[in-house]
Design a protein around this motif. Structure first.
Motif, PDB file in Angstrom:
ATOM      1  N   VAL A 186       0.841  -1.205   0.000  1.00  0.00           N
ATOM      2  CA  VAL A 186       0.000   0.000   0.000  1.00  0.00           C
ATOM      3  C   VAL A 186       0.873   1.251   0.000  1.00  0.00           C
ATOM      4  O   VAL A 186       0.597   2.214  -0.714  1.00  0.00           O
ATOM      5  CB  VAL A 186      -0.975   0.001   1.205  1.00  0.00           C
ATOM      6  CG1 VAL A 186      -1.665   1.340   1.355  1.00  0.00           C
ATOM      7  CG2 VAL A 186      -1.991  -1.105   1.046  1.00  0.00           C
ATOM      8  N   ARG A 187       1.946   1.224   0.776  1.00  0.00           N
ATOM      9  CA  ARG A 187       2.835   2.391   0.836  1.00  0.00           C
ATOM     10  C   ARG A 187       3.452   2.682  -0.525  1.00  0.00           C
ATOM     11  O   ARG A 187       3.583   3.834  -0.935  1.00  0.00           O
ATOM     12  CB  ARG A 187       3.938   2.165   1.866  1.00  0.00           C
ATOM     13  CG  ARG A 187       4.804   3.385   2.108  1.00  0.00           C
ATOM     14  CD  ARG A 187       5.807   3.129   3.207  1.00  0.00           C
ATOM     15  NE  ARG A 187       6.780   2.142   2.810  1.00  0.00           N
ATOM     16  CZ  ARG A 187       7.983   2.435   2.314  1.00  0.00           C
ATOM     17  NH1 ARG A 187       8.337   3.689   2.167  1.00  0.00           N
ATOM     18  NH2 ARG A 187       8.819   1.486   1.993  1.00  0.00           N
ATOM     19  N   LEU A 188       3.826   1.629  -1.263  1.00  0.00           N
ATOM     20  CA  LEU A 188       4.412   1.829  -2.591  1.00  0.00           C
ATOM     21  C   LEU A 188       3.364   2.208  -3.640  1.00  0.00           C
ATOM     22  O   LEU A 188       3.602   3.062  -4.480  1.00  0.00           O
ATOM     23  CB  LEU A 188       5.153   0.565  -3.032  1.00  0.00           C
ATOM     24  CG  LEU A 188       6.442   0.264  -2.274  1.00  0.00           C
ATOM     25  CD1 LEU A 188       7.003  -1.085  -2.696  1.00  0.00           C
ATOM     26  CD2 LEU A 188       7.464   1.355  -2.484  1.00  0.00           C
ATOM     27  N   ALA A 189       2.219   1.563  -3.584  1.00  0.00           N
ATOM     28  CA  ALA A 189       1.197   1.788  -4.607  1.00  0.00           C
ATOM     29  C   ALA A 189       0.422   3.083  -4.394  1.00  0.00           C
ATOM     30  O   ALA A 189       0.018   3.724  -5.355  1.00  0.00           O
ATOM     31  CB  ALA A 189       0.224   0.610  -4.647  1.00  0.00           C
ATOM     32  N   LEU A 190       0.215   3.451  -3.146  1.00  0.00           N
ATOM     33  CA  LEU A 190      -0.568   4.646  -2.820  1.00  0.00           C
ATOM     34  C   LEU A 190       0.220   5.522  -1.850  1.00  0.00           C
ATOM     35  O   LEU A 190      -0.066   5.550  -0.645  1.00  0.00           O
ATOM     36  CB  LEU A 190      -1.906   4.246  -2.187  1.00  0.00           C
ATOM     37  CG  LEU A 190      -2.782   3.297  -2.998  1.00  0.00           C
ATOM     38  CD1 LEU A 190      -3.892   2.740  -2.136  1.00  0.00           C
ATOM     39  CD2 LEU A 190      -3.338   4.023  -4.199  1.00  0.00           C
TER      40      LEU A 190
END
Length: 85
Positions: free
Chosen positions: A44-48
């Motif tokens: 999630v941190r990388l994608a958003l």
């Protein structure tokens, strides 16, 4: 909470199909169920990058992790015993 049960059950079925013992299949189920709170925050941190970490960290570590410790592990063992004998 539903996805760890689903992925844990798939891990148990895969473990039994691969010839693991009932205990080994239950452990594989625990590992596959725990992937939801180990890998999800990083994904999630990388994608958003604009997402609020308070939400996804709380959901993964504050809800899913305790659920797996209290209810999940005994549930995965019971599923492995029911399917594997």
């Amino acid at each position: 909470v539903a996805f760890p049960i689903f992925s844990g059950t798939l891990g148990i079925v895969a473990g039994l199909a691969a010839g693991l013992s009932t205990g080994g299949a239950a452990i594989l189920g625990v590992l596959t169920a725990s992937a939801s709170y180990i890998a999800a925050p990083a994904a999630v941190r990388l994608a958003l990058p604009a997402a609020n970490p308070g939400y996804y960290l709380t959901a993964s570590l504050g809800i899913t992790f305790p659920f797996n410790l209290i209810i999940g592990i005994p549930l995965y063992l019971a599923i492995a015993q029911a399917l594997g004998g």
